[in-house]
Design a protein around this motif. Structure first.
Motif, PDB file in Angstrom:
ATOM      1  N   THR A 163      -9.236   6.022 -59.037  1.00 18.98           N
ATOM      2  CA  THR A 163      -9.255   4.691 -59.653  1.00 18.98           C
ATOM      3  C   THR A 163      -8.644   4.691 -61.055  1.00 18.98           C
ATOM      4  OG1 THR A 163     -11.463   5.045 -60.580  1.00 18.98           O
ATOM      5  CG2 THR A 163     -11.340   3.964 -58.428  1.00 18.98           C
ATOM      6  N   LYS A 165     -10.265   4.793 -63.696  1.00 16.91           N
ATOM      7  CA  LYS A 165     -11.134   3.968 -64.541  1.00 16.91           C
ATOM      8  C   LYS A 165     -11.686   4.718 -65.750  1.00 16.91           C
ATOM      9  CE  LYS A 165     -12.925   0.546 -61.274  1.00 16.91           C
ATOM     10  NZ  LYS A 165     -12.580  -0.645 -62.086  1.00 16.91           N
ATOM     11  N   LEU A 216       0.593  10.495 -60.181  1.00 22.21           N
ATOM     12  CA  LEU A 216       1.035   9.106 -60.037  1.00 22.21           C
ATOM     13  C   LEU A 216       1.649   8.541 -61.313  1.00 22.21           C
ATOM     14  CD1 LEU A 216      -1.901   7.558 -57.956  1.00 22.21           C
ATOM     15  CD2 LEU A 216       0.209   8.628 -57.144  1.00 22.21           C
ATOM     16  N   MET A 223       3.545  13.836 -68.223  1.00 23.31           N
ATOM     17  CA  MET A 223       2.124  13.477 -68.286  1.00 23.31           C
ATOM     18  C   MET A 223       1.250  14.739 -68.257  1.00 23.31           C
ATOM     19  SD  MET A 223       0.129  10.958 -68.745  1.00 23.31           S
ATOM     20  CE  MET A 223       0.732   9.345 -68.211  1.00 23.31           C
TER      21      MET A 223
ATOM     22  N   VAL B 242       1.375   5.706 -67.829  1.00 21.35           N
ATOM     23  CA  VAL B 242       0.022   5.887 -67.299  1.00 21.35           C
ATOM     24  C   VAL B 242      -0.108   5.188 -65.947  1.00 21.35           C
ATOM     25  CG1 VAL B 242      -2.381   5.188 -67.695  1.00 21.35           C
ATOM     26  CG2 VAL B 242      -1.046   6.219 -69.553  1.00 21.35           C
ATOM     27  N   MET B 243      -0.815   5.814 -65.025  1.00 16.95           N
ATOM     28  CA  MET B 243      -1.064   5.221 -63.711  1.00 16.95           C
ATOM     29  C   MET B 243      -1.811   3.889 -63.838  1.00 16.95           C
ATOM     30  SD  MET B 243      -4.357   7.402 -62.211  1.00 16.95           S
ATOM     31  CE  MET B 243      -4.811   6.216 -60.940  1.00 16.95           C
ATOM     32  N   GLN B 245      -4.780   1.332 -63.163  1.00 15.23           N
ATOM     33  CA  GLN B 245      -6.179   1.377 -62.728  1.00 15.23           C
ATOM     34  C   GLN B 245      -6.327   0.677 -61.387  1.00 15.23           C
ATOM     35  OE1 GLN B 245      -9.590   0.203 -64.940  1.00 15.23           O
ATOM     36  NE2 GLN B 245      -9.025   1.359 -66.751  1.00 15.23           N
ATOM     37  N   ARG B 246      -7.203   1.212 -60.563  1.00 16.50           N
ATOM     38  CA  ARG B 246      -7.459   0.591 -59.267  1.00 16.50           C
ATOM     39  C   ARG B 246      -8.943   0.351 -59.093  1.00 16.50           C
ATOM     40  NH1 ARG B 246      -3.479   4.485 -55.706  1.00 16.50           N
ATOM     41  NH2 ARG B 246      -4.891   6.091 -56.501  1.00 16.50           N
ATOM     42  N   GLN B 247      -9.271  -0.675 -58.358  1.00 14.96           N
ATOM     43  CA  GLN B 247     -10.669  -1.058 -58.224  1.00 14.96           C
ATOM     44  C   GLN B 247     -11.393  -0.178 -57.200  1.00 14.96           C
ATOM     45  OE1 GLN B 247     -12.198  -2.858 -60.189  1.00 14.96           O
ATOM     46  NE2 GLN B 247     -14.143  -3.333 -59.196  1.00 14.96           N
ATOM     47  N   THR B 248     -10.686   0.261 -56.172  1.00 14.67           N
ATOM     48  CA  THR B 248     -11.336   1.048 -55.124  1.00 14.67           C
ATOM     49  C   THR B 248     -10.847   2.493 -55.153  1.00 14.67           C
ATOM     50  OG1 THR B 248      -9.627   0.347 -53.575  1.00 14.67           O
ATOM     51  CG2 THR B 248     -11.667  -0.908 -53.594  1.00 14.67           C
TER      52      THR B 248
ATOM     53  N   TYR D 171     -19.956  -1.381 -62.348  1.00 10.74           N
ATOM     54  CA  TYR D 171     -19.170  -1.022 -61.167  1.00 10.74           C
ATOM     55  C   TYR D 171     -20.071  -0.492 -60.057  1.00 10.74           C
ATOM     56  CZ  TYR D 171     -15.602   1.108 -58.191  1.00 10.74           C
ATOM     57  OH  TYR D 171     -14.809   1.459 -57.122  1.00 10.74           O
TER      58      TYR D 171
END
Lengths: 265, 265, 265, 265
Positions: A163, A165, A216, A223, B242-243, B245-248, D171
């Motif tokens: 994610t 996050k 990614l 990176m 930067v990659m 952000q993903r929710q799942t 979350y």
């Protein structure tokens, strides 16, 4: 500033994954640029058209040899203790190492570790001579259990895998660090940006394991270097002792009413 | 990865303050360790017993000479445009530089810049030939005004000075970066940890100015190094992309039902 | 628990907008359900096919009459003090009120208030007898200026209008409350959820102005009721005195080693 | 807007604790003001000088009778499944109810539930006919297990008990709600402010259990009312459908270049 994992001394505090790179060549360059000496790999790897199975493994073995480091087989995708234990044993045989990143997934949505199955698998694998690095949630009691079972390294998540996050629950992560001062703590999963890794190190974590954040990125090799520096920055910051947060402003230049050249007259 | 400020090319993106260090010697070592080539100083500096006024200034001049950099006088503690302009002119005469970090404080509690007085002072000082680096709040319209007036560098705050709270309002800071793509943006005040500085650079900021975070660390010299690395990590991360952000959750190791050595058979 | 604005006593602490509703009828029901007695309206309103211009105004006047409240004309969409002052004067004439929500937009992206133009317009309008409710950013110095000019009500934003992001910068908002204890503070713009409004009231704000959060809800009428209750909950909570946050856990049931029926023997 | 727990229909979605109040009389008034019909109580309650043991229990029984509700004995302070099971059985006998808030504490610092012991105790108590309401962490897999075992109600924490930190990990809490749509979810522990409870309800939680936030308020009775309203506001907000957050500003009054009275001419 070396990291010791099950008696092995490593020059880098970064552990890195081997999936999702645009190409094997970019993977190799990124791993080398990261300075990492621990590379994770799954036997249950999806079959890339051009680089299926054993080829990728041999390629990775060569890369790890260049880092003078260790391959860390993982059990990604396993959903029960039984499945993970079986795969772990295969991995040990094939990769000739008793190191194991133990993953037992408990939910298809957040791909989180299953705390119960994880404990069961850990017990069995430790008894069977594995050096287990369990991937777990940020649950202090779970981490404590895994440590008490004999895991020298504990790897709580920052947030769900892939994610980006970052650190979802800093309170939990700080509590784990405070309550398990002797454990080697590696933050694993959910890291998105170099500043996330830096923050983990500032909290006193011993290392960071990541994959997507490098693989990614637009430029994975660059990176990888960014993360290498971010970990060093965070570790230095931790050792140097971060200032206390304060609620009210404080002038960095406390002033008197008159400039100094008047004072000196 | 150099930074250009008013035509001067600098090797470091870190600007550093000269106050609050345990001793002048530690200040010197910290500044040199930081790699910074821009050191701020206030004429209205509180009188340290052992190093009053001009002595400190000469000492600092020597330190800056060793960095091959620039002294950046500031108007810390000024509460009106008039006061700041007067002090700025004195500073220019004494320090022989037309660079100026312009501070006009608007409140005794949060020590924030006064947007109105800041604009007034900026207009006058630019007209008088100063190269103004205004310390301002994270207000886009204020930043735009200062840029339109002719400031090549804009320095919004992260949070109130000396609090170490880090980036209080990332949305505002990102908006400023997006809306002022041509301006040189330096994040100034409120930085507490290396990860804060890293995050600012990941947002595309051009540099960071700090003081307390280094001076008040347990080990200022080591913390200066930590910040130097954190800025580099953040800048690399920004350039490397930067990659998202993903929710799942997404597995970093997409798996098939069978391990590859079975697939290959 | 009434709110006083420029001498008018109001039964509700909610101020509500009149735009973006699915239909005039739903708007009316939502406003009535909200309990609000202050309804904002813009002369520069986009022309809805079925309810253009004056019709909508007359309709709104009727609604406001039913609340026994006040119409609050605003200068939404104005980009300079001059434009806002002109529109304000037209509004006063047409709507027969000297109340004014003063908006001067400074940027097309975040639609934030322009602090400089806002001050200019405020000065002119106060001098001309308007009762100005300025919509401003969460900048303490700006709020202080507006208050010192004679605004009895100050309306800082929570976040950019229409984003529903809630309270972007609680530190700034708390600081404004602490430093301007005598001002009537209404949080305006960016509110998304009832809990946002509740939080604002817990901070000691005097009221909340919102529009999108009700008008864009699936069920605007029900959402209006939700906000009415959330404000009351937050106000009660503020008056009742919220407990202090604590860093470590405290049992709500402090226990002894033995249950009480043994203790009592 | 009633809540059903193990077949009992309740008029309030608030569950409330009976500890830490300034006096039994204030406790009674606060519980009645809250509208709650479920009151938790521990047999292992610390002995208050003036109201030891059985007296307090009888007093509480009377209060609960006035709410026309249910007493919910808890196992606060138990550190193992065995201890909790023993205490649960005593509680059932004394309080004549098979309802049980099951707590098994796993750490003395954060007082968090022990996921392993909790599962063990839950299995035994369900088999023994208890209606178990387990207090657990915000771990989806743990919640899923407890639900699969037969708990109709699951009670994840917001943050460590007594901290008032509110929702530490939104979350995780949202994921639990999404993945367990059929379970009755009560947020338990860590609630500090009415807005915290409101937010939980906006997420679709079925109820909130709290104690310190009311008992430690300056005015517990008023705070109880505040929470009652906050829950209703949050529930209404959830049903009414909260607007989507947006990254960029949107005018609530879309404007044309000319005011409507010109357009209409």
């Amino acid at each position: 500033m070396s990291l010791t994992i099950y008696g092995e001394q490593l020059n880098s505090r970064l552990l890195i994954g081997s999936a999702l790179y645009p190409s094997p060549e970019i993977m190799k360059q990124a791993i080398l640029a990261s300075g990492s000496q621990v590379v994770t790999l799954s036997l249950k790897r999806q079959n890339p058209a051009e680089n299926s199975g054993q080829k990728i493994w041999q390629y990775l073995q060569d890369v790890v040899a260049q880092t003078n480091g260790k391959l860390l087989p993982n059990t990604a995708g396993c959903k029960s203790a039984k499945e993970a234990v079986t795969l772990a044993k295969m991995s040990r045989e094939i990769f000739q190492t008793d190191w194991l990143k133990l993953e037992v997934i408990g939910d298809d949505y957040n791909l989180q570790p299953d705390p119960i199955e994880l404990i069961t698998a850990t017990e069995q694998l430790l008894a069977d001579g594995f050096k287990v690095l369990p991937y777990c949630t940020d649950d202090l009691v779970l981490c404590q259990r895994l440590y008490d079972l004999g895991c020298q390294v504990i790897m709580p998540w920052a947030s769900p895998i892939g994610t980006g996050k970052g650190l979802m629950n800093p309170y939990n992560l700080e509590t784990i660090r405070m309550r398990l001062p002797e454990a080697t703590l590696i933050l694993d999963a959910g890291i998105g940006k170099p500043s996330d890794a830096c923050l983990a190190m500032e909290m006193g974590y011993d290392g960071v394991l990541l994959n997507s954040a490098v693989a990614l990125a637009d430029n994975p090799v660059m990176m990888a270097k960014a993360f290498a520096q971010a970990l060093q920055a965070g570790e230095l910051g931790y050792v140097a002792g971060v200032m206390e947060q304060r609620q009210t402003a404080h002038p960095s230049t406390p002033t008197l009413d008159t400039p100094f050249w008047h004072q000196n007259s």
